[in-house]
Design a protein around this motif. Structure first.
Motif: not given
Length: 146
Positions: A61-71, A90-95, A97-105
């Protein structure tokens, strides 16, 4: 008025609303979106389902720009046209307390969902296993206090 076919019903068009929540209320097949730039006002695509099969479902699903961070345990994909050819993904993973860079292609081909599928499938599986282990540990701790 005839209803749109299955391809048109799930395809994002500029007129189609972008869901404001990250719930899977309107799942979109990623392979149909992957060769189009991400719409304005969107941070990326929240991954809901990744099949282990090469041609299996891969829904977002689309994640809007207003979404503060990933669950916790959720993955966000972002893609844009690469400078020479293909797509920078790029892929980011929600932890917790934060989001981390998971991978880049970088400069991935147009069928980049096939390229990212194994990584995302494994990470989602690991997150699910960690959630189960955490819940079991919490339950064990509660039972030990009784």
């Amino acid at each position: 008025m005839p209803s749109p076919g299955p391809d048109r019903a799930h395809q994002h068009t500029p007129e189609a609303p972008i869901p404001s929540q990250s719930r899977p209320s309107h799942l979109l097949p990623l392979h149909r979106l992957a060769v189009q730039p991400i719409p304005s006002g969107v941070r990326g695509a929240l991954v809901h389902r990744v099949s282990a099969l090469p041609d299996g479902p891969f829904d977002v699903t689309w994640l809007t720009a207003e979404t503060p961070r990933l669950p916790l345990g959720c993955i966000r994909l972002h893609w844009e046209p690469a400078s020479l050819a293909g797509w920078d993904v790029t892929a980011h993973l929600g932890l917790a307390t934060t989001e981390v860079h998971l991978a880049s292609w970088p400069a991935a081909p147009d069928d980049w969902p096939r390229l990212v599928r194994p990584t995302l499938h494994e990470v989602l599986g690991l997150c699910a296993a960690l959630a189960v282990a955490t819940a079991a540990l919490d339950l064990s701790n509660r039972l030990a206090q009784v």
